[in-house]
Design a protein around this motif. Structure first.
Motif, PDB file in Angstrom:
ATOM      1  N   LYS A  79       0.982  -1.136  -0.014  1.00  0.00           N
ATOM      2  CA  LYS A  79       0.310   0.359  -0.030  1.00  0.00           C
ATOM      3  C   LYS A  79       0.630   0.999  -0.049  1.00  0.00           C
ATOM      4  O   LYS A  79       2.087   1.167   0.578  1.00  0.00           O
ATOM      5  N   VAL A 103      -0.371   4.173   0.899  1.00  0.00           N
ATOM      6  CA  VAL A 103       0.454   4.499   2.917  1.00  0.00           C
ATOM      7  C   VAL A 103      -0.369   3.985   3.608  1.00  0.00           C
ATOM      8  O   VAL A 103      -1.899   2.788   3.468  1.00  0.00           O
ATOM      9  N   SER A 148      -1.461   3.318   7.796  1.00  0.00           N
ATOM     10  CA  SER A 148      -1.450   4.126   9.236  1.00  0.00           C
ATOM     11  C   SER A 148      -0.520   5.178   8.991  1.00  0.00           C
ATOM     12  O   SER A 148       0.376   5.773   9.709  1.00  0.00           O
ATOM     13  N   ARG A 149      -1.021   6.207   7.768  1.00  0.00           N
ATOM     14  CA  ARG A 149      -0.146   7.411   8.345  1.00  0.00           C
ATOM     15  C   ARG A 149       1.720   7.814   7.838  1.00  0.00           C
ATOM     16  O   ARG A 149       2.430   7.647   7.496  1.00  0.00           O
ATOM     17  N   ILE A 150       2.208   6.085   7.256  1.00  0.00           N
ATOM     18  CA  ILE A 150       3.154   5.785   7.835  1.00  0.00           C
ATOM     19  C   ILE A 150       3.178   5.208   6.090  1.00  0.00           C
ATOM     20  O   ILE A 150       2.931   4.484   5.573  1.00  0.00           O
ATOM     21  N   PRO A 151       4.105   6.426   4.921  1.00  0.00           N
ATOM     22  CA  PRO A 151       4.111   6.224   3.799  1.00  0.00           C
ATOM     23  C   PRO A 151       5.420   5.477   3.213  1.00  0.00           C
ATOM     24  O   PRO A 151       6.508   5.276   3.699  1.00  0.00           O
ATOM     25  N   LEU A 155      -1.443  13.159   0.985  1.00  0.00           N
ATOM     26  CA  LEU A 155      -2.152  12.260   2.143  1.00  0.00           C
ATOM     27  C   LEU A 155      -1.694  12.580   3.282  1.00  0.00           C
ATOM     28  O   LEU A 155      -2.007  12.907   4.530  1.00  0.00           O
ATOM     29  N   CYS A 156      -0.111  12.287   3.428  1.00  0.00           N
ATOM     30  CA  CYS A 156       0.398  12.185   5.358  1.00  0.00           C
ATOM     31  C   CYS A 156       0.636  13.952   5.784  1.00  0.00           C
ATOM     32  O   CYS A 156       1.112  13.720   6.846  1.00  0.00           O
ATOM     33  N   GLY A 157       1.415  14.645   4.833  1.00  0.00           N
ATOM     34  CA  GLY A 157       1.631  15.585   4.937  1.00  0.00           C
ATOM     35  C   GLY A 157       3.381  15.945   4.523  1.00  0.00           C
ATOM     36  O   GLY A 157       3.554  14.757   4.567  1.00  0.00           O
ATOM     37  N   LYS A 158       4.540  16.684   5.215  1.00  0.00           N
ATOM     38  CA  LYS A 158       5.308  16.644   5.600  1.00  0.00           C
ATOM     39  C   LYS A 158       5.631  15.852   6.556  1.00  0.00           C
ATOM     40  O   LYS A 158       5.863  16.696   7.565  1.00  0.00           O
ATOM     41  N   SER A 159       6.710  14.895   6.494  1.00  0.00           N
ATOM     42  CA  SER A 159       7.233  14.455   8.072  1.00  0.00           C
ATOM     43  C   SER A 159       8.835  15.126   8.226  1.00  0.00           C
ATOM     44  O   SER A 159       9.049  15.895   7.920  1.00  0.00           O
TER      45      SER A 159
END
Lengths: 500, 87
Positions: A399, A401, A403-406, A465-469
């Motif tokens: 997948k 992404v 659980s918000r882990i890309p 989707l996740c934003g900048k980490s």
């Protein structure tokens, strides 16, 4: 004591040279195996010393009791500075943590590491840097004597009157013993530890390799070999990826007579195998072989005539154990025959397709299955880099992404498999090809309905989707290295930051 | 808007979050965030929550968010639902 550590930097290799190797133990036909029934008598009979290198195998996986049993007895005698060459470390091996702390064990060399021991290593509890190898690389390093084993302790499902070892018999039969064959051939001393003495033909390991047999009450529990998922994923995104992958294989003309195939044991990989089976039936094709860790899904395909052969280094469930015993075309092979880069007729080199997972992949298609984003060791290559190198098409399924882990990142935390070995990334959003396959990708985009995308497009969607980490920091100390299958150094693994 | 009674929204499934809001009378905004991706995205999660609170013009609340990897739109939806239920 100096420790083994790869230093030569990794460089892509087109062709490996053949291994020159002779079985020095095959002439020991008059050799007598020593029988023992007491752990202390066994340790007395062995010439043990500080700084020695000892090995174990993981075919009983999380059901293994042998490593803990032996290590606790050795630790009690006060030996220090040991190197433990274990083909894999599982949560059951927790007692090793205390032995890292008191310096009984100062280095671990393994192809996979999870649970409390992996946590302790990531937190800097092991004195020397650990080495994470591939399954094929482990066989190579032992056969070519980069790593010299003083004593191999072999969890043996059954032994017969001569001292031959079998994985297929006994009360804890676990099937193929592929990963321990190099140890048996090369170690200075080989101890078979078993809970079942029965008669059988066709041993996994011949008595000529075995110096001692220690009979114990139990070597563990073979039910512990069932790992990963045995159920088809219910996650719609996972199922979509599996369908896309099989459509892709079809579009590439790979669903054909003579197909050679391997897949990982993850949920999506298993779904790919299941849908491939339907496609092969529909197209009435028969594959030549499937290889690697064998599951019930593959056993069913063998029994239904969809593959001619299974080449098995380890059994992932008890159906595979049963099949190895009864199906003549289900073959037990050594890790060297499976994936040693210098054994040129190895099985991975003959693969058309391998389906593999990833915890991270970058835009160049370097893949990480060794550590999490926080530098915690979570696994290791196993056969990931071996099959990726060997197979014509190595396909990563994941997948985009979870659980918000890309999965798609700018830079993988650890390189487990280098970009040169990966061809295609299939996720729930689309299919991306490695840069060197761009012409083919363009053709497929025009001539099929497959959602062909670029890694850059996927990265954009992922970040939306996740934003900048934030960047995750690590300590400066190197706690382990990722070794490529040919013994070169792929990457280093840093100690994870304290206080999280 | 004033948070006048305790309310919850969401689940503890993967990719979701569980929000609890409590009246905080005149003690301002108190946030507790626990997330499996705290190190990577903790700053964005907090920003999203504060944006929703601002939208609802909430000045006093005690809000706890237990995050299992929810994306921002999920967090927004869960926080809004909890707030609507707290009136």
């Amino acid at each position: 004591m100096s420790k083994y550590l790869p230093v030569r930097p990794y460089q892509p290799v087109d062709e490996y040279s053949p291994m020159i190797w002779e079985n020095k133990k095959q002439h020991r036909i008059n050799h007598q195996v020593q029988w023992l029934d007491d752990m202390n008598a066994m340790l007395d009979a062995l010439d043990l010393f500080d700084g020695m290198t000892i090995s174990f195998h993981h075919h009983l996986r999380n059901g293994d009791a042998v490593m803990n049993m032996v290590m606790e007895a050795i630790a009690q005698r006060g030996y220090k500075d040991l190197t433990v060459v274990a083909s894999s470390i599982f949560p059951v091996h927790q007692p090793l943590v205390a032995m890292l702390r008191d310096k009984t064990v100062t280095q671990i060399i393994a192809s996979y590491m999870s649970g409390p021991v992996a946590r302790a290593v990531s937190e800097g509890e092991c004195e020397a840097a650990c080495v994470l190898q591939t399954h094929g690389g482990r066989a190579r390093s032992i056969l070519m004597e980069d790593i010299c084993i003083d004593v191999a302790f072999i969890a043996s499902c059954a032994v017969n009157h001569r001292g031959d070892i079998s994985g297929q018999h006994g009360k804890n039969a676990c099937g193929a013993l592929g990963y321990v064959m190099a140890d048996a051939l090369m170690a200075k001393n080989v101890v078979a530890i078993s809970d079942s003495r029965v008669e059988f033909d066709a041993p996994s390991i011949e008595y000529t390799c075995v110096d001692m047999v220690l009979m114990v009450d139990s070597i563990g529990s073979s039910s512990g070999i069932v790992s990963g998922t045995t159920q088809l994923t219910k996650d719609p995104a996972g199922l979509k990826i599996a369908h896309l992958t099989v459509d892709l294989l079809d579009a590439l003309g790979l669903v054909k007579n003579g197909l050679t195939y391997q897949s990982g044991a993850g949920g999506i990989s298993l779904a790919v195998t299941t849908f491939l089976k339907e496609k092969m039936k529909q197209k009435q094709v028969v594959g030549e072989f499937a290889s690697g860790g064998i599951t019930r899904a593959l056993v069913e395909m063998l029994e239904e005539g969809l593959f001619n052969h299974l080449y098995d280094v380890q059994c992932f469930d008890l159906d595979a154990v049963e099949s190895l015993k009864k199906n003549v075309n289900h073959h037990e092979i050594s890790a060297s025959m499976y994936a040693n880069p210098n054994q040129l007729d190895n099985k991975v080199n003959q693969l058309d397709v391998v389906i593999l997972g990833a915890s991270e992949i970058d835009r160049d298609m370097n893949v990480n299955v060794t550590t999490g984003f926080d530098y915690q060791i979570l696994g290791g290559s196993g056969g990931h880099a071996d099959t990726s190198y060997g197979a014509t098409w190595s396909i990563i399924v994941s997948k985009l992404v979870s659980s918000r882990i890309p999965v798609l990142v700018d830079r993988v935390t650890t390189i487990t498999t280098p970009k040169d070995d990966i061809d295609i990334f299939v996720c729930d959003v689309g299919i991306a090809f490695a840069k060197r396959h761009q012409a083919l990708a363009a053709t497929l985009k025009q001539t099929t309905r497959l959602p062909i995308v670029t890694m850059e497009e996927l990265a954009e969607i992922s970040e939306k989707l996740c934003g900048k980490s934030l960047t995750i920091e690590h300590e400066s100390r190197v706690v382990a290295v990722s070794e490529y299958r040919d013994g070169s150094l792929l990457d280093v693994i840093y100690q994870k930051k304290k206080g999280d | 808007m004033i948070v006048s009674k305790p309310a919850v929204a969401g689940t503890l499934e993967s990719n979701d979050c569980y929000v609890t809001v409590l009246p905080n009378h005149s003690s301002g905004i108190q946030l507790v965030i626990r997330s499996i991706v705290m190190q990577k995205y903790g700053h964005l999660i907090e920003k999203t929550i504060r944006e929703v609170l601002e939208e609802y013009q909430i000045e006093h609340v005690s809000l706890t968010l237990e995050d299992k990897g929810a994306l921002d739109f999920t967090i927004k939806a869960r926080v809004k639902t909890a707030l609507e239920r707290s009136v």
